[in-house]
Design an enzyme around this catalytic site. Structure first.
Site, PDB file in Angstrom:
ATOM      1  N   SER A  62     -26.343  96.194 -67.706  1.00 41.17           N
ATOM      2  CA  SER A  62     -26.494  96.828 -66.394  1.00 41.17           C
ATOM      3  C   SER A  62     -26.086  95.923 -65.242  1.00 41.17           C
ATOM      4  CB  SER A  62     -27.946  97.284 -66.193  1.00 41.17           C
ATOM      5  OG  SER A  62     -28.789  96.165 -66.015  1.00 41.17           O
ATOM      6  N   LYS A  99     -32.275  92.392 -62.177  1.00 38.16           N
ATOM      7  CA  LYS A  99     -31.571  93.314 -61.285  1.00 38.16           C
ATOM      8  C   LYS A  99     -31.417  92.648 -59.920  1.00 38.16           C
ATOM      9  CE  LYS A  99     -31.490  97.141 -63.899  1.00 38.16           C
ATOM     10  NZ  LYS A  99     -31.687  96.390 -65.154  1.00 38.16           N
TER      11      LYS A  99
END
Lengths: 151, 435
Positions: A62, A99
């Site tokens: 991701s 993230k």
């Protein structure tokens, strides 16, 4: 087999200890004398504070847009303020994720940097805390032949 | 000396980690965050640490054998872990490093405690204590308490106060209490609650009419020194605010004794296996000896049966071997450790549970020079260096001396079935973040 004694990660030790050229006792004095003050210390360069820096491993895709590939090592410093814009290791509902932290329209968002992955938008019921801030991404280059970049 | 120039006396702060083992487990396991967590001893034997959530469920949990509480833990969602000393050691040294930034005087007292010297009024030091807590928690994830007093003994009293009263929020400078309130606090503490007063002295003190910490403080120190020891006198003077137990701030450059002792994962009944165990322990401790550049003058070795093991004839043996010439040679040390073998298994029905090798009389390896006649037959062989080089390259079980070199995987190595990842010391056990 267990290590016999707790041996903390040796983050504060220098990598190599070469002899100083000044130590040569005879012969022509080294022209480098006075210029040499130790080789580059990668540990010092990469780690701001050994007491608060930990090594993590990234798993998943991701964050490829941010240069984090599956299996990369991450240096994570707990002593850095997790300001919006930083890449962080966060705990979301009991799981660790890496993230980019951001605040979008007043909401805290953990942004995924890969179009195939959704961002994590925090709601009132989501439990999130930042574990630490990613300071370095350690990747190995891939070995591939015959690659022609698109122009 | 003029009084105006005399600086305020240093205060002693005891910084201790809250439920250290359990909270160390929580740093890399968020699922433990608000769940009762306990840690087991070597070989998953019994409970050595439990967080307050576990103690709330069972105040008597400490020391209970795992096999007896296993079902109870499952029923109550109590999380058990094997002791992960690699992780605890790593986090402990990080905490100690951070604490050292707050004071030039630090004594690392145990895996989860440090003494610091601080200077200032309670109004200055209590906020500093909060700053220390905040820094350690943020940088390592470990919560700590900061207990401050004029002496070590009084700092320990402050530590009791912090534990009893959550309102202090983890920090207390004992000087914030006026004289008579401090007396009342000391009067509420039993003498055996004090640091340095052994439980066995409790009865003898009671016979003299001394039950509480206040009564001890106000007793005749010289008289009690005669009846007990200098330790008792020091405790009394320290309770009065007079520093008697200094900080040992000089870190020993090398350890002055090295111990390698372990419990076996199963009991040993075979002399050959004991031979192998002692050979390996001697070689492991000799590797540590060489790592710190020392030689040993005396080797002690012991073996014993389990204290609670009803399936054995209780037995323990101990031998001390003075080494003719201080040495770090693994062959000499292995030979010395094996002198205990004839003492083992004196009667049938013995099964040993643990053993250890202790090296004392340590000195710097390069600091001694002997006449050739005193040089042991092992010197100059460099065997230790060769062994270290091989084990560094091929792992600790690749080569050994004597029985320690047998390739059969030793069945008696420590059992840690519920071991969490050794996140900070092992490359193949790094914590993983999902990207």
């Amino acid at each position: 087999m267990q290590a016999s004694q707790p041996e903390p990660l040796a983050l504060d030790g220098p990598l190599i200890l070469p002899l100083a050229p000044e130590a040569v006792a005879c012969g022509f004095p080294s022209p480098a004398e006075g210029y040499w003050s130790g080789d580059l210390d990668l540990i010092k360069h990469l780690i701001r504070d050994p007491a608060s820096t930990f090594v993590w491993k990234a798993a998943g895709h991701s964050m490829t847009g941010a240069g984090i590939n599956d299996g990369d090592l991450l240096l994570v410093d707990r002593g850095i303020n997790p300001a919006p814009g930083r890449i962080v290791v966060a705990i979301v509902d009991g799981d660790y994720t890496v993230k980019r932290l951001d605040v979008i329209q007043g909401r805290t968002v953990l942004v995924a940097e890969n179009r195939d992955y959704a961002d994590i938008v925090l709601h009132e019921h989501t439990e999130m805390s930042v574990w630490g801030v990613v300071t370095w991404i350690l990747s190995r280059p891939t070995i591939r032949r015959g690659v022609r970049p698109l122009r | 000396m003029t009084t105006t120039l005399t600086p305020a006396p240093d205060q002693i702060a005891l910084v201790d980690c809250v439920s250290f083992y359990a909270n160390a487990e929580r740093v890399f396991d968020p699922t433990l965050h608000d769940r009762p967590t306990l840690v087991l001893s070597n070989n998953d034997g019994c409970v050595v640490a439990a967080c307050p959530l576990v103690k709330a469920l069972d105040p008597e949990i400490m020391g209970k054998p795992w096999f007896k509480i296993r079902a109870w833990c499952q029923a109550n969602d109590v999380q058990a872990r094997s002791s992960n000393y690699e992780l605890y050691g790593s986090l402990s040294s990080r905490v100690a490093t951070i604490l050292g930034r707050f004071s030039a005087w630090q004594e690392v007292y145990s895996i989860d405690e440090s003494w610091l010297k601080l200077r200032g009024t309670p109004e200055e030091l209590e906020p500093l204590g909060q700053e220390i807590r905040q820094a350690v928690l943020q940088l390592t994830g470990i919560p700590v308490r900061v207990a401050i007093g004029p002496t070590k003994t009084l700092a320990k009293v402050a530590a009791l106060g912090i534990k009893k009263n959550p309102a202090f929020n983890g920090v207390l400078d004992l000087r914030r209490f006026p004289e008579e309130q401090l007396s009342r606090i000391l009067d509420s503490l039993h003498v055996t609650d004090l640091w340095g007063v052994a439980g066995r002295n409790s009865k003898r003190l009671a016979a003299l009419g001394i039950h509480t910490a206040k009564e001890l403080r106000d007793a005749d120190a010289k008289w009690l020194r005669k009846r007990f020891s200098v330790v008792m006198e020091r405790t009394i003077l320290e309770l009065r605010g007079q520093k008697c137990i200094e900080l040992e701030t000089q870190p020993p450059t090398a350890k002055d004794q090295l111990i390698y002792s372990r419990s076996f994962s199963r009991k040993l009944t075979d002399p050959d296996e004991m031979h192998q165990v002692l050979s390996i322990y001697a070689q492991r401790v000799s590797a540590r000896l060489r790592a710190q550049g020392s030689v040993a003058g005396v080797l002690s070795v012991w073996a014993s049966t389990g204290w609670a093991d009803e399936g054995t004839v209780p037995h323990s043996a101990h031998r001390s071997v003075p080494l003719l010439v201080p040495t770090d040679d693994p062959i000499a040390l292995t030979k010395a450790a094996c002198v205990i073998l004839p003492d083992l298994f004196p009667t049938p029905g013995i099964r040993y549970a643990r053993a250890g090798v202790v090296l004392t009389g340590l000195s710097a390896a390069d600091g001694i020079q002997f006449l050739p006649v005193f040089q042991s037959e092992f010197d100059d062989r460099g065997i230790g260096d060769v062994l270290d080089e091989i084990t560094r390259k091929l792992g600790p079980q690749s080569v050994g001396v004597g029985r320690g070199g047998l390739k059969t995987p030793p069945g008696w190595e420590m059992k840690r079935a519920m071991l969490s990842k050794r996140c900070t010391t092992h490359w193949d056990e790094l914590p993983v973040a999902v990207a």
